[in-house]
Design an enzyme around this catalytic site. Structure first.
Site, PDB file in Angstrom:
ATOM      1  CB  SER A   1      16.555  14.963   3.259  1.00  0.00           C
ATOM      2  OG  SER A   1      17.472  14.122   3.731  1.00  0.00           O
TER       3      SER A   1
ATOM      4  CD  GLU B   1      -2.757   0.664  -4.359  1.00  0.00           C
ATOM      5  OE1 GLU B   1      -2.479  -0.454  -4.497  1.00  0.00           O
ATOM      6  OE2 GLU B   1      -3.800   1.432  -4.099  1.00  0.00           O
TER       7      GLU B   1
ATOM      8  NE  ARG C   1      -3.786  -2.235  -0.056  1.00  0.00           N
ATOM      9  CZ  ARG C   1      -3.716  -3.458  -0.301  1.00  0.00           C
ATOM     10  NH1 ARG C   1      -2.449  -4.068  -0.599  1.00  0.00           N
ATOM     11  NH2 ARG C   1      -4.584  -4.563  -0.226  1.00  0.00           N
TER      12      ARG C   1
END
Lengths: 147, 147, 147, 147, 147, 147, 147, 147, 147, 147
Positions: free
Chosen positions: H114, H91, H88
């Site tokens: 960063s 994704e 997830r």
């Protein structure tokens, strides 16, 4: 010992003892689909379920703890599966993927069928032309929301 | 013109005309699952089905021939799909792949569930906790034989 | 012990004992093609076939059980095979893949040649310009159906 | 114009004119297997064969030259084919790859079955349980030599 | 024990004993190119060659059998080699691949240079600006034939 | 216009005009190996060589500038080549890669054969059993140095 | 026209008109995070939102329909992103992936953080040592259930 | 022993002893996010932190040294993670990657957030419709500079 | 024992003994850059250098032989490195790759910067805004030549 | 028009006009390294720099806007570069990757060399044995911090 070791011990014991997943599931008290996935290292067991599995397969006591640990999921060794039975499911995703997408969106709008709040049932479907595998999947529809 | 062009014309016309797959399927006289897959370039149409599709979407006449040509199947641009809805089906194969394998072999012996002699039905399943997507798949079991 | 271990024990014993696949097949009572694939971990044996294989190769008794378990199929370590003999078959799929597709569809319509309801026979074909490998494959045609 | 353009023109013309590969092959004077592969951009035609193909498909004259140029071979868009019909052949290589290797080496020693000095024949095999696709492949055995 | 084990034993013994491939080849009675490839698990040895190799490297007796088994060929761990010396050969294929293709087809027509009926010779080429590696490859031309 | 466009124009003109690489090379005044690679977009031409190539192939004037620009090298569309002729060279790297490494290091110590300070010659080698392709490669040995 | 075309038109118009995502979001009436994702082809707009977007960017009228179609999601051209800003997020998943897993499971048990029932907020965080990017993500926890 | 061994020992001891990351973090004196990542082999510990970790998990003394060695980072076995929880996050990068890019550049100009000068906090967010996972990330903005 | 084993022994001994690469290099008598690469299995040592390394790290005597064998080079487990420090170098190649190419060709013409006849120096560069890593690379320019 | 179009226009104009990067850089007022990377679509220009670049290359006015948009960075078409010049840099990362890591950590502790707060200088280094390419890189060290 880690969760993979426990999975391998279960598979080995199942072959050695000639057990059936359906019988294991009955004793665990869950469906055969969930129970098999759990024994193959894809689901997390409760303390009692773990104790039952340890007993059924004759696992060492510390295996009970590992069965209650959330596993790193994904049961296949390659991104595109080589085993013909499993490949057919991959092929269904490949051929029907955009069809799933179109029809679910047509019915529900933008969102997905959950693979988490999900259950499934696999049955033999008698057919004079040759019996069939029948699989019923049910997953909660989860809508994308604006914010 | 090739089959991909026809698929794109169908998708474009569907958006432009605001059509529903269910209505298309009704006129084609097949299920919405098969009809959608066919319109998306995964199945082969008969002459009459092709004529109906050409009419529905207002395609150029030569598209009718292309709809009757067996397409090069596979509807996804990458081996692991990026679209979240389609990925969930890939995830089911990944997580439950070995479970499918164990349970089908336990019930039927060595063989596969056909992805060719196959049909499927996708429905809304009303649920107070949130409606669900229900998919029933039925594929003929094909046994490996010795020879 | 798992099925891979059994396959490796078979390969090792075959080399040590200097056995021939053809002789193994005769004792197993199946074709040399099926028998070799089975011993290499791609097919499932009956109890009696497993007992014969255990005896031929001098395997430990529990190997008999593993030979009756449906294996995770796919015999190659990489998606594109590196071994020159096996690569030539991959090359045939690459060069003739679309030809197979066109000719089978022309003769049978949309569908596939089954790799499950399948048998094959490999023979030496004497030829004055150099003997040839002759392979006959026979797979059931499975038509896509509308639904 | 390049060879890929010619292949696409042939495919388009074949659909538009409703031609059969078998009929094309008869006029070209070669087998349907070789002729189809050649028209799909995998083989090199002689001047006369090219002229015939240009005439059959109504190609522009310069296509004749391109059909005589040795093409960059390989007919598939991905290393693992997504089309189910073609995938079954890939699966045969995956499942039977080591079996091909063992049996050819057992019969012939170290070497390969040529995919160049190769011919093949694809036929319908009538069967009461469902007709079958029968493919006979014949490739020269090429031995590795010491030096 | 398998063929990979034998290859590793050879490499280890070669380092331990400080042997040279050229000296090994002389005793085996073949070229240094073929002999090295054979010892590295890419070629198949005769009984006598195997016996010699077993003696030279002080291998266990059963290694002799493995050296006579046709190996699964392909000596590199990745599809694109990381070792700079080997990569330069890959780079030559990448940069000159289409040149090889054009010139061989111009001279011989459609076909390939065999990598099976093949021999090669690697020599130091003295040069005042820095010595050079000179490699001569000779492979039989195999023409594609119509059928 | 870019260098790839120029390469495609050259290939198209070569087919249209029925030119031979050997004849092109003679007019350019370099070997057929270097000239072919240069025309296929792998080498950089001088102003005069570029002018000659523009004239031979009837290219537009601005192509001359592009032929003098250092190209982005690498002539193949996939990491593992699908074309059978080119694949055989890849196979040689795969099968003989570690052999090249061992023998060059044995003769020269740690370092590589340059693929830059490199030349090659490809010839037909007459042979009663079938003519052979003979390739001689010469690359400067470049030693790794300590610092 | 398809959804990708609309996305490209939006990007082009945004540059040409010098618009800010924040201003676009304000007019669309949603957060800048959701609005940007929607304009970049990752979310589905309502009729009114689509009309607003068409007006803001001066898109052709039919674009409004496409903005209401559920897009094929996934905004990146490669599985591992090459752009340094986006790669840093990929790196966070790579370095902290197992940490996310451990801590979410420790707090919630087996399940996932939804990427669908999800919202996020991106802000500048003033800092004397250099301002920081602050991102707050909120996704519903979805538990795996037994069945 | 190497750092991976230490990581596995920590995971094993954590399961065996039933420890919580939150408790470990408290004793180490850092956040649970940093501490978990460090114990999973992604961060470097000080001498004192290492001593604490060795004591908590009952590791062998030499593990303390390894915990102070900078690890080879990256905690996932595949480029695209198979575990649903971790996927997830992947994704989110795939769907929102270009959105992150647009909004950070809109606010800060060209540069990155960063992943080194970075901290994060993961909390349960109570919600009547189902509790949520809330993650706050803070990374220093690093501008690209001209030179 | 093989070269990888020796590399792992060196890494393990370095941690156990708390050695510094700079000190190792001083005793070996080469730069810290070359010495580190050599100890990590990327360079070949002389007899004397190997003896020194064996002594420094307390390696078994046979390790000395392995250190003098040319290693199979390439120090990273994946084609795209996951470790953030190493990834930044990969990113520089990705972002500046075409810039390196343009500027080296502008200055030198067609050719490459040698990675073999190469040396490098890594230093701390004091800077009030935060110290910097300074790396100076020097590789011989190798021109492509016509032939 | 998008940024890639602008990059291609710059490359085309540079060849057509015979410009030098060094001269471009002088007019832009930045180093040749930064300027080249910027013109090749890897850096963001200020309004004035963009105006200069538009003038130098004779670009259409709207290109100026695109040059000020932060580009999607990454200049190479494949993860492992095929061009020999660029590959040598990839090879340096592969061979020296772990060396960079060891030496930077030895000097600075855990952290990275920034590829963002970074500058570089590429020069010809005269050498009687053949001139060398000298590259000096300077990147700020960024330490991982605990939190």
């Amino acid at each position: 010992m880690n969760r993979n070791d426990v999975t391998e011990m279960i598979i080995e014991a199942k072959v050695r003892k000639g057990l059936k997943w359906e019988a294991v599931a009955e004793r665990v008290g869950q469906s055969k689909e969930w129970t098999t996935a759990a024994c193959l290292g894809q689901m997390t067991l409760t303390e009692q379920q773990a104790a039952t599995v340890v007993e059924i397969f004759g696992l060492p006591p510390e295996a009970a703890r590992w069965l209650q640990v959330v596993p790193y999921k994904g049961s296949l060794p390659t991104a595109v599966p080589t085993d013909p039975l499993i490949y057919r499911f991959y092929e269904l995703v490949s051929v029907y993927g955009t069809t799933f997408k179109e029809l679910i969106h047509e019915e529900f709008g933008d969102g997905i069928m959950s693979a988490i709040d999900f259950r499934m049932d696999l049955q033999r479907e008698a057919d004079p032309k040759g019996d069939r595998v029948s699989i019923t999947m049910s997953g909660k529809f989860l809508p994308y929301k604006t914010y």
